[in-house]
Design a protein around this motif. Structure first.
Motif, PDB file in Angstrom:
ATOM      1  N   ALA A 124       6.860   4.791  -9.288  1.00 33.85           N
ATOM      2  CA  ALA A 124       5.970   4.272 -10.335  1.00 33.85           C
ATOM      3  C   ALA A 124       4.519   4.650 -10.043  1.00 33.85           C
ATOM      4  O   ALA A 124       3.763   4.989 -10.969  1.00 33.85           O
ATOM      5  CB  ALA A 124       6.118   2.759 -10.453  1.00 33.85           C
ATOM      6  N   VAL A 125       4.119   4.612  -8.785  1.00 32.36           N
ATOM      7  CA  VAL A 125       2.755   5.020  -8.406  1.00 32.36           C
ATOM      8  C   VAL A 125       2.541   6.490  -8.749  1.00 32.36           C
ATOM      9  O   VAL A 125       1.544   6.860  -9.380  1.00 32.36           O
ATOM     10  CB  VAL A 125       2.501   4.764  -6.900  1.00 32.36           C
ATOM     11  CG1 VAL A 125       1.238   5.471  -6.421  1.00 32.36           C
ATOM     12  CG2 VAL A 125       2.416   3.267  -6.613  1.00 32.36           C
ATOM     13  N   ASN A 132       0.831  -1.198   0.000  1.00 31.94           N
ATOM     14  CA  ASN A 132       0.000   0.000   0.000  1.00 31.94           C
ATOM     15  C   ASN A 132       0.863   1.245   0.000  1.00 31.94           C
ATOM     16  O   ASN A 132       1.870   1.308   0.693  1.00 31.94           O
ATOM     17  CB  ASN A 132      -0.900   0.042   1.245  1.00 31.94           C
ATOM     18  CG  ASN A 132      -1.913  -1.061   1.245  1.00 31.94           C
ATOM     19  OD1 ASN A 132      -2.721  -1.174   0.338  1.00 31.94           O
ATOM     20  ND2 ASN A 132      -1.865  -1.912   2.256  1.00 31.94           N
ATOM     21  N   ALA A 133       0.426   2.230  -0.768  1.00 34.17           N
ATOM     22  CA  ALA A 133       0.999   3.565  -0.730  1.00 34.17           C
ATOM     23  C   ALA A 133      -0.172   4.513  -0.508  1.00 34.17           C
ATOM     24  O   ALA A 133      -1.319   4.189  -0.827  1.00 34.17           O
ATOM     25  CB  ALA A 133       1.706   3.907  -2.037  1.00 34.17           C
ATOM     26  N   GLU A 152      -5.570   5.971  -1.017  1.00 32.60           N
ATOM     27  CA  GLU A 152      -4.788   4.745  -0.798  1.00 32.60           C
ATOM     28  C   GLU A 152      -4.642   4.049  -2.153  1.00 32.60           C
ATOM     29  O   GLU A 152      -5.599   3.935  -2.912  1.00 32.60           O
ATOM     30  CB  GLU A 152      -5.541   3.843   0.176  1.00 32.60           C
ATOM     31  CG  GLU A 152      -4.751   2.681   0.675  1.00 32.60           C
ATOM     32  CD  GLU A 152      -3.890   3.066   1.879  1.00 32.60           C
ATOM     33  OE1 GLU A 152      -2.991   2.275   2.176  1.00 32.60           O
ATOM     34  OE2 GLU A 152      -4.105   4.111   2.494  1.00 32.60           O
ATOM     35  N   VAL A 153      -3.430   3.601  -2.452  1.00 34.38           N
ATOM     36  CA  VAL A 153      -3.162   2.855  -3.686  1.00 34.38           C
ATOM     37  C   VAL A 153      -2.640   1.482  -3.286  1.00 34.38           C
ATOM     38  O   VAL A 153      -1.664   1.389  -2.536  1.00 34.38           O
ATOM     39  CB  VAL A 153      -2.119   3.589  -4.565  1.00 34.38           C
ATOM     40  CG1 VAL A 153      -1.837   2.791  -5.822  1.00 34.38           C
ATOM     41  CG2 VAL A 153      -2.590   4.992  -4.893  1.00 34.38           C
ATOM     42  N   GLN A 154      -3.299   0.437  -3.748  1.00 34.90           N
ATOM     43  CA  GLN A 154      -2.871  -0.916  -3.434  1.00 34.90           C
ATOM     44  C   GLN A 154      -2.200  -1.544  -4.649  1.00 34.90           C
ATOM     45  O   GLN A 154      -2.701  -1.434  -5.762  1.00 34.90           O
ATOM     46  CB  GLN A 154      -4.062  -1.776  -3.019  1.00 34.90           C
ATOM     47  CG  GLN A 154      -4.687  -1.337  -1.718  1.00 34.90           C
ATOM     48  CD  GLN A 154      -5.809  -2.256  -1.288  1.00 34.90           C
ATOM     49  OE1 GLN A 154      -6.400  -2.955  -2.098  1.00 34.90           O
ATOM     50  NE2 GLN A 154      -6.093  -2.264  -0.007  1.00 34.90           N
ATOM     51  N   THR A 205       5.428   2.594   0.120  1.00 36.29           N
ATOM     52  CA  THR A 205       5.309   1.138   0.086  1.00 36.29           C
ATOM     53  C   THR A 205       6.513   0.490   0.746  1.00 36.29           C
ATOM     54  O   THR A 205       6.499  -0.693   1.036  1.00 36.29           O
ATOM     55  CB  THR A 205       5.249   0.630  -1.369  1.00 36.29           C
ATOM     56  OG1 THR A 205       6.481   0.975  -2.030  1.00 36.29           O
ATOM     57  CG2 THR A 205       4.052   1.173  -2.115  1.00 36.29           C
ATOM     58  N   GLY A 206       7.575   1.284   0.920  1.00 37.01           N
ATOM     59  CA  GLY A 206       8.837   0.752   1.412  1.00 37.01           C
ATOM     60  C   GLY A 206       9.800   0.420   0.282  1.00 37.01           C
ATOM     61  O   GLY A 206      10.943   0.042   0.524  1.00 37.01           O
ATOM     62  N   ILE A 207       9.320   0.579  -0.952  1.00 34.09           N
ATOM     63  CA  ILE A 207      10.156   0.320  -2.128  1.00 34.09           C
ATOM     64  C   ILE A 207      10.179   1.603  -2.951  1.00 34.09           C
ATOM     65  O   ILE A 207       9.190   1.943  -3.612  1.00 34.09           O
ATOM     66  CB  ILE A 207       9.592  -0.857  -2.960  1.00 34.09           C
ATOM     67  CG1 ILE A 207       9.471  -2.108  -2.081  1.00 34.09           C
ATOM     68  CG2 ILE A 207      10.461  -1.110  -4.196  1.00 34.09           C
ATOM     69  CD1 ILE A 207       8.743  -3.262  -2.733  1.00 34.09           C
ATOM     70  N   PRO A 208      11.285   2.357  -2.892  1.00 40.87           N
ATOM     71  CA  PRO A 208      11.328   3.665  -3.562  1.00 40.87           C
ATOM     72  C   PRO A 208      10.957   3.620  -5.048  1.00 40.87           C
ATOM     73  O   PRO A 208      10.255   4.501  -5.544  1.00 40.87           O
ATOM     74  CB  PRO A 208      12.774   4.122  -3.371  1.00 40.87           C
ATOM     75  CG  PRO A 208      13.232   3.407  -2.139  1.00 40.87           C
ATOM     76  CD  PRO A 208      12.521   2.082  -2.165  1.00 40.87           C
TER      77      PRO A 208
END
Length: 70
Positions: A36-37, A6-7, A64-66, A28-31
Protein backbone atom coordinates in the motif's frame (compact mmCIF):
# COMPACT_ATOMS: atom_id res chain seq x y z
CA UNK A 1 -2.98 -2.63 14.16
CA UNK A 2 -2.07 0.00 16.71
CA UNK A 3 0.89 2.27 17.16
CA UNK A 4 3.33 3.71 14.68
CA UNK A 5 4.87 1.60 11.90
CA UNK A 6 7.76 2.64 9.67
CA UNK A 7 8.76 1.70 6.16
CA UNK A 8 11.71 3.05 4.20
CA UNK A 9 11.55 3.45 0.43
CA UNK A 10 14.02 4.41 -2.27
CA UNK A 11 12.53 6.63 -4.98
CA UNK A 12 14.16 7.61 -8.26
CA UNK A 13 12.72 10.66 -10.02
CA UNK A 14 13.48 12.01 -13.48
CA UNK A 15 14.19 15.73 -13.99
CA UNK A 16 10.62 16.18 -15.29
CA UNK A 17 9.17 14.74 -12.05
CA UNK A 18 8.26 11.33 -13.43
CA UNK A 19 8.86 8.32 -11.21
CA UNK A 20 11.40 5.98 -12.78
CA UNK A 21 11.89 3.51 -9.90
CA UNK A 22 10.65 2.73 -6.42
CA UNK A 23 11.70 0.01 -4.01
CA UNK A 24 11.15 -0.99 -0.42
CA UNK A 25 14.34 -0.67 1.64
CA UNK A 26 12.83 -1.55 5.04
CA UNK A 27 9.52 -3.30 5.61
CA UNK A 28 6.82 -2.48 8.13
CA UNK A 29 6.61 -6.21 8.74
CA UNK A 30 3.17 -6.31 7.12
CA UNK A 31 3.44 -7.18 3.40
CA UNK A 32 0.01 -5.73 2.54
CA UNK A 33 0.90 -2.44 4.19
CA UNK A 34 4.27 -2.33 2.42
CA UNK A 35 2.48 -2.75 -0.93
CA UNK A 36 0.00 0.00 0.00
CA UNK A 37 2.90 2.38 0.74
CA UNK A 38 4.51 1.65 -2.64
CA UNK A 39 1.21 1.99 -4.50
CA UNK A 40 0.45 5.30 -2.78
CA UNK A 41 3.75 6.72 -3.96
CA UNK A 42 3.17 5.42 -7.50
CA UNK A 43 -0.24 7.14 -7.55
CA UNK A 44 1.34 10.39 -6.30
CA UNK A 45 3.51 10.59 -9.44
CA UNK A 46 4.29 12.62 -11.37
CA UNK A 47 6.01 14.85 -8.85
CA UNK A 48 6.88 18.51 -9.44
CA UNK A 49 9.67 19.13 -11.91
CA UNK A 50 13.05 19.21 -10.18
CA UNK A 51 14.73 22.62 -9.79
CA UNK A 52 16.94 23.85 -12.63
CA UNK A 53 19.97 24.03 -10.31
CA UNK A 54 19.70 20.25 -9.82
CA UNK A 55 21.69 19.45 -12.93
CA UNK A 56 21.57 15.64 -12.91
CA UNK A 57 18.84 14.10 -15.11
CA UNK A 58 17.82 11.57 -12.41
CA UNK A 59 17.78 11.79 -8.62
CA UNK A 60 17.36 9.04 -6.03
CA UNK A 61 16.03 9.63 -2.53
CA UNK A 62 15.55 7.39 0.49
CA UNK A 63 12.51 8.35 2.51
CA UNK A 64 11.07 7.12 5.80
CA UNK A 65 7.29 6.62 5.71
CA UNK A 66 5.41 6.51 9.00
CA UNK A 67 2.00 4.87 9.30
CA UNK A 68 -0.15 5.56 12.33
CA UNK A 69 -2.13 2.42 13.08
CA UNK A 70 -4.66 3.92 15.45
Amino acid sequence: MSGLLNARVNITIQKDGSLSAISLVRSTGIPELDQAVLESLRRAAPFPELPEEWTKPVWSFTQEVQINGR
